[in-house]
Write a protein that holds these residues in place. Structure first.
Motif, mmCIF file in Angstrom:
data_model
loop_
_atom_site.group_PDB
_atom_site.id
_atom_site.type_symbol
_atom_site.label_atom_id
_atom_site.label_comp_id
_atom_site.label_asym_id
_atom_site.label_seq_id
_atom_site.Cartn_x
_atom_site.Cartn_y
_atom_site.Cartn_z
ATOM 1 N N GLU A 169 -9.069 76.692 -24.345
ATOM 2 C CA GLU A 169 -8.571 77.408 -22.992
ATOM 3 C C GLU A 169 -9.228 78.880 -23.197
ATOM 4 N N LEU A 170 -10.893 79.458 -22.651
ATOM 5 C CA LEU A 170 -11.078 80.613 -22.681
ATOM 6 C C LEU A 170 -10.667 81.408 -21.220
ATOM 7 N N GLY A 171 -10.040 82.990 -21.687
ATOM 8 C CA GLY A 171 -9.746 82.593 -20.181
ATOM 9 C C GLY A 171 -9.552 84.522 -20.184
ATOM 10 N N TYR A 172 -9.504 85.445 -19.454
ATOM 11 C CA TYR A 172 -9.594 86.467 -19.256
ATOM 12 C C TYR A 172 -8.213 86.489 -18.215
ATOM 13 N N LYS A 173 -7.636 88.182 -18.318
ATOM 14 C CA LYS A 173 -6.483 88.647 -17.688
ATOM 15 C C LYS A 173 -5.785 89.847 -18.741
ATOM 16 N N THR A 174 -5.457 90.360 -16.723
ATOM 17 C CA THR A 174 -4.971 91.949 -16.576
ATOM 18 C C THR A 174 -3.804 92.068 -16.320
ATOM 19 N N GLU A 175 -3.073 92.758 -16.241
ATOM 20 C CA GLU A 175 -1.681 93.123 -15.833
ATOM 21 C C GLU A 175 -2.289 94.014 -14.672
ATOM 22 N N PRO A 176 -1.130 94.710 -13.173
ATOM 23 C CA PRO A 176 -1.225 94.959 -12.659
ATOM 24 C C PRO A 176 -1.168 96.805 -12.984
ATOM 25 N N THR A 177 -1.940 97.424 -12.956
ATOM 26 C CA THR A 177 -1.336 99.291 -12.282
ATOM 27 C C THR A 177 -1.625 100.136 -11.484
ATOM 28 N N ALA A 178 -1.446 101.143 -11.650
ATOM 29 C CA ALA A 178 -1.446 101.730 -9.951
ATOM 30 C C ALA A 178 -2.587 101.865 -9.844
ATOM 31 N N SER A 179 -4.371 101.630 -10.421
ATOM 32 C CA SER A 179 -5.505 101.498 -9.783
ATOM 33 C C SER A 179 -6.012 100.228 -10.681
ATOM 34 N N ARG A 180 -5.343 99.201 -10.917
ATOM 35 C CA ARG A 180 -6.101 98.123 -11.401
ATOM 36 C C ARG A 180 -5.726 96.939 -10.597
ATOM 37 N N MET A 181 -6.369 96.272 -10.027
ATOM 38 C CA MET A 181 -5.605 94.738 -9.490
ATOM 39 C C MET A 181 -5.744 93.957 -10.632
ATOM 40 N N GLN A 182 -4.416 92.921 -10.617
ATOM 41 C CA GLN A 182 -4.123 91.834 -11.207
ATOM 42 C C GLN A 182 -5.098 90.368 -11.092
ATOM 43 N N SER A 183 -5.809 90.318 -12.199
ATOM 44 C CA SER A 183 -6.602 89.150 -12.672
ATOM 45 C C SER A 183 -5.811 88.143 -13.535
ATOM 46 N N TRP A 184 -5.990 87.278 -13.579
ATOM 47 C CA TRP A 184 -6.961 86.080 -14.589
ATOM 48 C C TRP A 184 -7.442 84.667 -14.354
ATOM 49 N N TYR A 185 -8.389 84.626 -14.981
ATOM 50 C CA TYR A 185 -9.689 83.539 -14.746
ATOM 51 C C TYR A 185 -9.247 82.614 -16.356
ATOM 52 N N ARG A 186 -9.578 81.740 -15.843
ATOM 53 C CA ARG A 186 -9.296 80.863 -17.162
ATOM 54 C C ARG A 186 -10.011 79.270 -17.519
ATOM 55 N N ALA A 187 -10.388 79.024 -18.027
ATOM 56 C CA ALA A 187 -11.471 77.697 -18.350
ATOM 57 C C ALA A 187 -11.100 76.693 -19.028
ATOM 58 N N GLY A 188 -10.710 75.797 -19.220
ATOM 59 C CA GLY A 188 -10.551 75.018 -20.253
ATOM 60 C C GLY A 188 -10.805 73.076 -20.722
ATOM 61 N N TYR A 189 -10.907 72.454 -21.805
ATOM 62 C CA TYR A 189 -11.822 71.823 -22.060
ATOM 63 C C TYR A 189 -10.405 70.509 -22.651
ATOM 64 N N ILE A 190 -10.216 69.434 -22.766
ATOM 65 C CA ILE A 190 -9.689 68.808 -23.863
ATOM 66 C C ILE A 190 -10.159 67.538 -24.268
ATOM 67 N N HIS A 191 -9.772 67.422 -25.014
ATOM 68 C CA HIS A 191 -10.322 65.761 -25.540
ATOM 69 C C HIS A 191 -9.179 64.794 -26.813
ATOM 70 N N ASN A 192 -9.452 64.014 -25.875
ATOM 71 C CA ASN A 192 -8.250 63.224 -25.999
ATOM 72 C C ASN A 192 -9.017 61.201 -26.426
ATOM 73 N N ASN A 193 -8.710 61.087 -28.145
ATOM 74 C CA ASN A 193 -9.666 60.226 -28.415
ATOM 75 C C ASN A 193 -8.141 58.399 -28.810
ATOM 76 N N SER A 194 -7.230 59.199 -27.396
ATOM 77 C CA SER A 194 -5.770 57.833 -27.498
ATOM 78 C C SER A 194 -6.575 56.464 -26.847
ATOM 79 N N LEU A 195 -6.018 55.239 -26.639
ATOM 80 C CA LEU A 195 -6.065 53.689 -26.241
ATOM 81 C C LEU A 195 -6.346 53.927 -24.909
ATOM 82 N N TYR A 196 -6.975 54.661 -23.981
ATOM 83 C CA TYR A 196 -6.940 53.948 -22.154
ATOM 84 C C TYR A 196 -7.020 52.601 -21.413
#
Length: 485
Positions: free
Chosen positions: A307-334
Motif C-alpha cells: 500500500e502506498l499512501g499520503y496522510k497528513t494530520e489536521p492543524t489550524a492551517s491544514r485540513m486532514q488528508s488520507w489517500y491510499r492505493a493498494g495491491y494484493i496477490h495471492n497464490n492460494s487455490l481458489y
C-alpha cells in the motif's frame, strides 16, 4: 463459493480514530480518538467440486453503529506512552479517556512496563419492513443479520509489554483475545480466540516500522473503519474484496511480517507478506483453526500486499488528508467460477481517499466536514463480490457543545462476479447482480469511555448473489453501546 456470515465485530484493539480518520501510520502518538469499530464478516464454506455449484449465500449486515468518533487530542502521560499500542492506523484513547480511567492498578502495571486496553460492544438491529422476515421456504429461515431482531456482543482485551526499557527502539509485544456471542449463530458464530500476537519495533530513527507474528491485516491495511462505513458494509468484513482475496482478520489472524517505510512525513509505503487466510472464507478457517494458531490451512498459501499512501494530520492551517492505493496477490487455490475446479491467480486492488473539506475550529482542527470514497476490485474468476464502490460524507464535532459527536451519510454499492452469478443460475437459484445500501448514522459520547450510537440502513438486495422470493428489501434500525476500558 458458498458464503456464510461470521462476524468480526472486531472493534479490534478497538480503537479510536484520531481526527476523523485515525492516528498516524507511524508510531502511535499519545493522543485520544474515538472508537473505530470493525465489521462483521460473511465467510465462505468449502468450495464446490467441478463444475462449481451456485454460491448459496446467507447475507449479514455489519454491526450498525455510527462512524468512529474522533476526540480532541489530549496531552498524554509519559507513564503510558510506551505501553499503548504503537504502529497502527487508529489509536485507542489514553487511559484518562476510558471508563476505568487513570487508576492506581493501571499505573502500577505501567511502571513495570505493562499496559492494557479493551472494550465491550453490544449492538442490536432489526428490519422494520413488512414481508421481509424470512417467512418463505424453508419456513421462517433468517437469511441476513438484522432480518429479524439480532443482537451481538463483542469483547476484546489487548495486553502490551514495553521492550524499549531493554534497548529495543519503541519495542513492544502485543497480544489480544476476542470473545463474541450472538443470537443468530448462522450469521455470527460464538467465538473465543486469539486476536493478534506480534512483536513490534522501529528502525532507522523511526523511518521504518516492523511487525512480526500473528496479524489481523484487515485492520493493518487500507483503513476500512473510517467514517463508520462498518454500518453499510452489508456483507461484513469477509464480504469485502480484500478479505475475499485472503487478507487476514483479527478474528482469524495469520502469521506474517509487515514493514512500513515512511518516505516523508506524509508519504508512506507499507508492505506485508502473510500466510493467506482460507480461500473458502473466514468461516471455513474458523472451523479448521478455532484458536487462530494453526500455521497451515487447506488450500491457503502466501499473500503479498503493498500500500502506498499520503496522510497528513489536521492543524489550524491544514485540513486532514488520507489517500491510499493498494495491491494484493495471492497464490492460494481458489474455487474457479469460470472454469471449475481449483486454480491460482487471485488478486485485488483498492483506491481510497478521505479529505477534510471544512474545519469548525482552529483550536480543535480534528472537528470538521469530511468526504471520502472507496473503489475495490477483485478477480471475477475467484471473487464472488468482485467490486465495491463507496461514497461517504461525515461531520465530526459540528457543535462546540458536542465536540465528539459524529454524523454520517454513506452510499455503498457491491457488484457480484458474472461467473458466480452464472453458476448460481445453472443451479436453479434466483440471482441479482448488485446490492446498494444507504446509511444514515449518529454516534455520541455519553460518558468518559462510553459511546452510544443509532442508525438506519436501507439495502435493496440484502443477500449477495442469490435470494429467495420473499427476501425483499431491508430497512434496518440499529443501536449500540460501547465501553472502553
Amino acid at each position: 463459493m458458498r458464503l456464510r456470515s461470521n462476524l468480526a465485530v472486531m472493534v479490534l484493539a478497538l480503537l479510536s480514530v484520531q481526527g476523523a480518520m485515525a492516528a498516524s501510520t507511524g508510531p502511535a502518538k499519545d493522543e485520544s480518538g474515538a472508537l473505530a469499530e470493525s465489521p462483521q464478516t460473511v465467510t465462505a464454506d468449502p468450495a464446490p467440486a467441478t463444475p462449481p455449484t451456485a454460491p448459496t449465500v446467507v447475507a449479514e449486515t455489519a454491526p450498525a453503529s455510527v462512524p468512529a468518533v474522533p476526540v480532541a487530542p489530549a496531552s498524554g502521560s509519559d507513564l503510558y506512552s510506551d505501553v499503548r499500542i504503537k504502529g497502527i492506523f487508529v489509536d485507542f484513547p489514553p487511559p484518562a479517556g476510558t471508563l476505568t480511567g487513570d487508576n492506581s492498578f493501571r499505573r502500577m502495571l505501567a511502571e513495570n512496563g505493562i499496559g492494557y486496553q479493551g472494550f465491550w460492544v453490544g449492538h442490536v438491529e432489526d428490519n422494520v419492513l413488512g414481508g421481509s422476515a424470512g417467512s418463505g421456504p424453508p419456513a421462517g429461515k433468517q437469511r441476513y443479520d438484522g432480518q429479524r431482531n439480532t443482537y451481538i456482543a463483542t469483547a476484546n482485551l489487548a495486553v502490551v509489554a514495553d521492550l524499549s526499557r531493554y534497548g529495543i527502539p519503541d519495542g513492544q509485544i502485543v497480544v489480544d483475545g476476542v470473545w463474541i456471542r450472538t443470537n443468530w449463530t448462522a450469521g455470527t458464530p460464538d467465538v473465543l480466540t486469539l486476536g493478534q500476537l506480534y512483536y513490534y519495533q522501529t528502525l532507522f530513527n523511526k523511518r521504518v516500522e516492523a511487525k512480526l507474528g500473528y496479524l489481523g491485516n484487515d485492520f493493518e491495511f487500507y483503513g476500512p473503519y473510517i467514517a463508520g462505513n462498518i454500518t453499510n458494509v452489508i456483507f461484513g468484513a469477509s464480504g469485502t474484496v480484500p478479505a475475499e482475496a485472503g487478507l487476514s482478520s483479527s478474528l482469524a489472524s495469520r502469521p506474517g511480517v509487515n514493514l512500513t517505510f515512511h518516505l516523508t512525513d506524509a508519504i508512506y509505503d507499507k508492505f506485508g507478506v502473510q500466510a493467506a487466510s482460507s480461500p473458502d472464507g473466514y468461516g471455513q478457517e474458523n472451523l479448521e483453526n478455532p484458536s487462530s494458531l494453526k500455521w497451515h490451512i487447506k488450500n491457503a498459501r502466501t499473500l503479498l500486499i503493498n500500500e502506498l499512501g499520503y496522510k497528513t494530520e489536521p492543524t489550524a492551517s491544514r485540513m486532514q488528508s488520507w489517500y491510499r492505493a493498494g495491491y494484493i496477490h495471492n497464490n492460494s487455490l481458489y474455487t474457479d467460477y469460470k472454469n471449475g475446479g481449483r486454480a491460482t491467480g487471485e488478486y485485488a486492488w483498492y483506491l481510497m481517499g478521505d479529505q477534510q473539506v471544512y474545519g469548525f475550529s482552529a483550536s480543535a482542527p480534528y472537528r470538521g466536514l469530511f468526504a471520502g470514497f472507496s473503489v475495490q476490485r477483485g478477480n471475477s474468476e475467484f471473487t464472488a463480490i468482485d467490486s465495491t464502490y463507496e461514497l461517504r460524507f461525515y461531520a465530526v464535532g459540528p457543535f462546540a457543545s458536542r465536540p465528539q459527536d459524529t454524523y454520517s451519510f454513506i452510499i455503498d454499492r457491491n457488484s457480484f462476479s458474472p461467473y458466480a452469478q452464472a453458476a448460481s443460475r445453472a443451479a436453479g437459484s434466483l440471482t441479482h447482480s448488485s446490492s446498494t445500501t444507504f446509511t444514515l448514522a449518529y454516534k455520541a459520547k455519553v460518558y468518559r469511555g462510553v459511546y452510544a450510537g443509532v442508525g438506519v440502513r436501507y439495502t435493496n438486495n440484502p443477500t449477495p448473489i442469490t435470494y429467495a422470493p420473499d427476501t425483499g428489501s431491508a430497512l434496518v434500525v440499529t443501536a449500540n453501546l460501547t465501553f472502553l476500558f
